[in-house]
Design an enzyme around this catalytic site. Structure first.
Site, mmCIF file in Angstrom:
data_model
loop_
_atom_site.group_PDB
_atom_site.id
_atom_site.type_symbol
_atom_site.label_atom_id
_atom_site.label_comp_id
_atom_site.label_asym_id
_atom_site.label_seq_id
_atom_site.Cartn_x
_atom_site.Cartn_y
_atom_site.Cartn_z
ATOM 1 N N ALA A 190 -8.750 3.875 -2.162
ATOM 2 C CA ALA A 190 -7.705 4.898 -2.236
ATOM 3 C C ALA A 190 -6.395 4.307 -1.744
ATOM 4 C CB ALA A 190 -8.085 6.101 -1.372
ATOM 5 N N LYS A 191 -5.304 4.696 -2.393
ATOM 6 C CA LYS A 191 -3.984 4.289 -1.895
ATOM 7 C C LYS A 191 -3.547 5.388 -0.922
ATOM 8 C CE LYS A 191 0.353 2.168 -3.425
ATOM 9 N NZ LYS A 191 0.113 0.860 -2.781
ATOM 10 N N ALA A 192 -4.152 5.337 0.249
ATOM 11 C CA ALA A 192 -4.001 6.389 1.250
ATOM 12 C C ALA A 192 -3.037 5.953 2.343
ATOM 13 C CB ALA A 192 -5.362 6.726 1.861
ATOM 14 N N TYR A 243 -2.342 2.209 5.777
ATOM 15 C CA TYR A 243 -1.209 1.305 5.949
ATOM 16 C C TYR A 243 -0.756 1.182 7.404
ATOM 17 C CZ TYR A 243 -0.782 0.684 0.951
ATOM 18 O OH TYR A 243 -1.028 0.335 -0.351
#
Length: 288
Positions: A156-158, A162
């Site tokens: 997932a680009k959650a 980051y």
């Protein structure tokens, strides 16, 4: 440059265009406290967003991995991106769709009752790594590692994933570096803080297997371009000890595009012919 909260233009927010400075959320927004947010980073070239639909599809998948449903279809997300680009008069720009759990009845860890919100912003953004785009980036080696997919939804680009990237990049900047390379939880080479990584040895390309970090759309594109050139690509686990033997290195990502790497810690790399060639090929491909 003014801050990102103080600019002219409009942002698409929950189905309508909002003046840039008014595109705000409440302090008790769930995502601000618990990182219940997903996003995409996209680039438009000549009015066309590269792999736009794939990005929109991934945004919805990412949300599903975080256990929420974006209240807009892929087609509606596509329309929102086109609308906000047109409203801001931009054809070459960075595009940032974002979806998150907003403020509502829940303010604990659980947030099933809170509404899911979405926004799309666009702005001009040049070379992500600045002068490194030509001379090669200098990377630190992060103390933080990419976690096991048993602990986080690594595909997932959650937003929450980051956090360790921010800390890693801050530490790199303090050392005069452009970015940081991260290992994974097993000790294999993983990626940089916001870009995938490739290496060259004896005319062949080696890149870490994307089994615990995001398999970037730019990464996938570059692998396809290399295959088109009949260059062998090895997607595999890469040991730290192998860094010394690689001749060239580059990073890939929507923001980074294809950026050469000159140094990783104590290891040096040539900004060589294959690196230049794939960077130029990618530049032509996204504008085709």
């Amino acid at each position: 440059m003014t801050g990102y909260d103080d600019r002219d233009g409009v942002i698409w927010m929950d189905g309508k265009l909002v003046p840039w400075r008014d595109a705000n959320v409440h302090i008790l927004t769930h995502a601000l406290h618990y990182a219940s947010a997903v996003f995409e980073g996209e680039r438009a070239y000549g009015g066309k967003i590269f792999k736009s639909r794939e990005h929109s599809e991934r945004l919805r998948r990412s949300a599903n991995m975080l256990d929420f449903e974006i209240p807009y279809t892929v087609d509606q997300i596509e329309d929102a991106k086109a609308e906000v680009m047109k409203a801001n008069g931009m054809t070459d720009c960075y595009v940032r769709p974002l979806a998150w759990r907003g403020s509502g009845p829940d303010m604990g860890v659980a947030s099933e009752q809170n509404p899911v919100r979405m926004a799309v912003a666009v702005w001009e953004w040049g070379a992500y790594y600045g002068a490194a785009k030509m001379k090669g980036a200098k990377l630190d080696i992060s103390k933080w590692k990419r976690p096991s997919p048993e602990t986080v939804p690594s595909q997932a680009k959650a937003s929450g994933l980051y956090m360790i990237c921010t800390m890693s990049k801050h530490a790199a900047h303090a050392k005069g570096c452009t970015d940081a390379m991260m290992f994974d939880y097993r000790g294999y080479v993983a990626e940089a803080t916001g870009a995938n990584i490739f290496f060259v040895k004896d005319g062949e390309v080696h890149t870490p297997k994307a089994d615990c970090f995001l398999n970037g759309l730019t990464r996938q594109t570059v692998i396809e371009l290399l295959h088109d050139k009949q260059i062998k690509v090895h997607e595999r686990h890469i040991e730290a000890s192998e860094l010394e033997g690689f001749e060239q290195c580059w990073l890939t990502g929507t923001a980074a595009e294809v950026t050469p790497v000159a140094e990783i810690g104590d290891y040096n790399f040539e900004v060589g012919a294959l690196t230049h060639d794939i960077a130029e090929t990618y530049e032509k491909h996204v504008r085709a």
